[in-house]
Design a protein around this motif. Sequence first.
Motif, short mmCIF file in Angstrom:
data_model
loop_
_atom_site.label_atom_id
_atom_site.label_comp_id
_atom_site.label_asym_id
_atom_site.label_seq_id
_atom_site.Cartn_x
_atom_site.Cartn_y
_atom_site.Cartn_z
N TYR A 1 4.11 -9.54 3.93
CA TYR A 1 3.19 -8.43 3.68
C TYR A 1 3.77 -7.49 2.61
O TYR A 1 3.08 -7.08 1.68
CB TYR A 1 2.90 -7.66 4.98
CG TYR A 1 1.85 -6.60 4.78
CD1 TYR A 1 0.50 -6.91 4.91
CD2 TYR A 1 2.20 -5.30 4.43
CE1 TYR A 1 -0.48 -5.95 4.70
CE2 TYR A 1 1.23 -4.33 4.21
CZ TYR A 1 -0.11 -4.66 4.35
OH TYR A 1 -1.06 -3.72 4.11
N PHE B 1 2.09 8.51 12.43
CA PHE B 1 3.25 7.67 12.74
C PHE B 1 4.21 8.48 13.61
O PHE B 1 4.73 9.51 13.17
CB PHE B 1 3.95 7.21 11.45
CG PHE B 1 3.02 6.45 10.54
CD1 PHE B 1 2.71 5.12 10.81
CD2 PHE B 1 2.44 7.05 9.44
CE1 PHE B 1 1.85 4.41 9.99
CE2 PHE B 1 1.58 6.35 8.61
CZ PHE B 1 1.28 5.03 8.89
N HIS C 1 -2.12 -5.34 10.51
CA HIS C 1 -2.30 -6.74 10.13
C HIS C 1 -1.57 -7.68 11.08
O HIS C 1 -2.01 -8.79 11.34
CB HIS C 1 -1.87 -6.95 8.68
CG HIS C 1 -2.62 -6.04 7.77
ND1 HIS C 1 -3.96 -6.21 7.53
CD2 HIS C 1 -2.25 -4.92 7.13
CE1 HIS C 1 -4.38 -5.23 6.75
NE2 HIS C 1 -3.37 -4.45 6.49
N PRO D 1 4.47 0.70 6.65
CA PRO D 1 3.74 1.48 7.65
C PRO D 1 2.42 0.86 8.12
O PRO D 1 2.12 0.89 9.30
CB PRO D 1 3.47 2.82 6.94
CG PRO D 1 4.51 2.92 5.88
CD PRO D 1 4.86 1.52 5.49
N LEU D 2 1.64 0.29 7.21
CA LEU D 2 0.33 -0.21 7.60
C LEU D 2 0.37 -1.68 8.05
O LEU D 2 -0.66 -2.25 8.39
CB LEU D 2 -0.67 -0.06 6.44
CG LEU D 2 -0.80 1.35 5.86
CD1 LEU D 2 -1.89 1.38 4.79
CD2 LEU D 2 -1.08 2.38 6.94
N TRP E 1 -3.92 7.98 9.66
CA TRP E 1 -2.80 7.42 10.43
C TRP E 1 -1.83 8.52 10.86
O TRP E 1 -1.49 9.41 10.06
CB TRP E 1 -2.00 6.43 9.57
CG TRP E 1 -2.64 5.09 9.41
CD1 TRP E 1 -3.61 4.74 8.51
CD2 TRP E 1 -2.33 3.91 10.15
NE1 TRP E 1 -3.93 3.42 8.67
CE2 TRP E 1 -3.16 2.88 9.66
CE3 TRP E 1 -1.44 3.62 11.19
CZ2 TRP E 1 -3.12 1.58 10.18
CZ3 TRP E 1 -1.39 2.33 11.69
CH2 TRP E 1 -2.23 1.33 11.18
#
Lengths: 163, 140
Positions: free
Chosen positions: A34, A107, A68, A63-64, A105
């Motif tokens: 990724y 975190f 996935h 982070p994202l 988002w």
Amino acid sequence: MSTSLIPPESLARVGEVLEGPVTVPIDRREAQRYAYAVGDENPVYFDEVSAHAAGYRTVTVPPLFITHALVPPKSAHMLREDGLYQDATSIHLEVSRMMFGGEEWDFLEPVCVGDEITATTRLADLDQKEGSKGPFVRLVRETTFVNQDEQVVARSRQIGIAR
Amino acid sequence: MNKYPSSGSISVGDHLPVMRKKANEAELFLYSAASFNPHRIHYDRSYAHHEGHHDTVVHGPLQGSWLTQFVTDWAGPKARLISIEWQNRASAFVDEEVQFSGTVVALDTLESIVELEIFERKADGTILMPAKALVRLEER
């Protein structure tokens, strides 16, 4: 006031769990694929020494990536003409198009390779609004990500715009 | 001398270094694969046209990850991203250069937390994504 684009049975689903809970191990190779695919070659995603120096337990992930990592494997038989999967959890609305409106988002804790992340997605909000181009529906799917120590590591709110 | 920002080294109004990104067909395909996203508009130009797009479309979440990289590259490995949000206003297309720019809009020196306002734009200035981020900078 224009007619409602949100049928009562869809409005009644606000708060409903749409997906999950599903638990997935955070895999080093998947996370690194990724990172390469987005062109983010930060050493904390690849190298233990750099990750430690930056204060992480071990190699961390973009982070994202967690969103996935949680994408469920599905049969190609479920692909539609446009390449998207048929979605059994889709919310019925009196609209012709659904667009991505954006994401929000938070975190809260680091996510590292080897963590076990459990994600649960809810229909958080469904709201009809008046825009310059007429009425539209703002649909919010909120996902909570929890690690193996029961810590909430992240929350995402994906906003869909339907008109 | 640390090359990354600290709450003592930056001020409200400071600009982040601009980051440029562009994805060719192979890179879009790689992102589709890495994110298990089979949506045809990201690799099939004629299908993208069929859906009314000018060309093969750059994934929204790919631009989201470019956005987090823009922030983390500036803030450095010891900083922590606290939150980020963005709106998708327009589509970016294959081989199209996009530009990320950001400004420090608030600074909490006690907690070392900085708020950033960010824009991703096309070459002609069209805004693709307005965004906001909160980052905790490395403690001194």
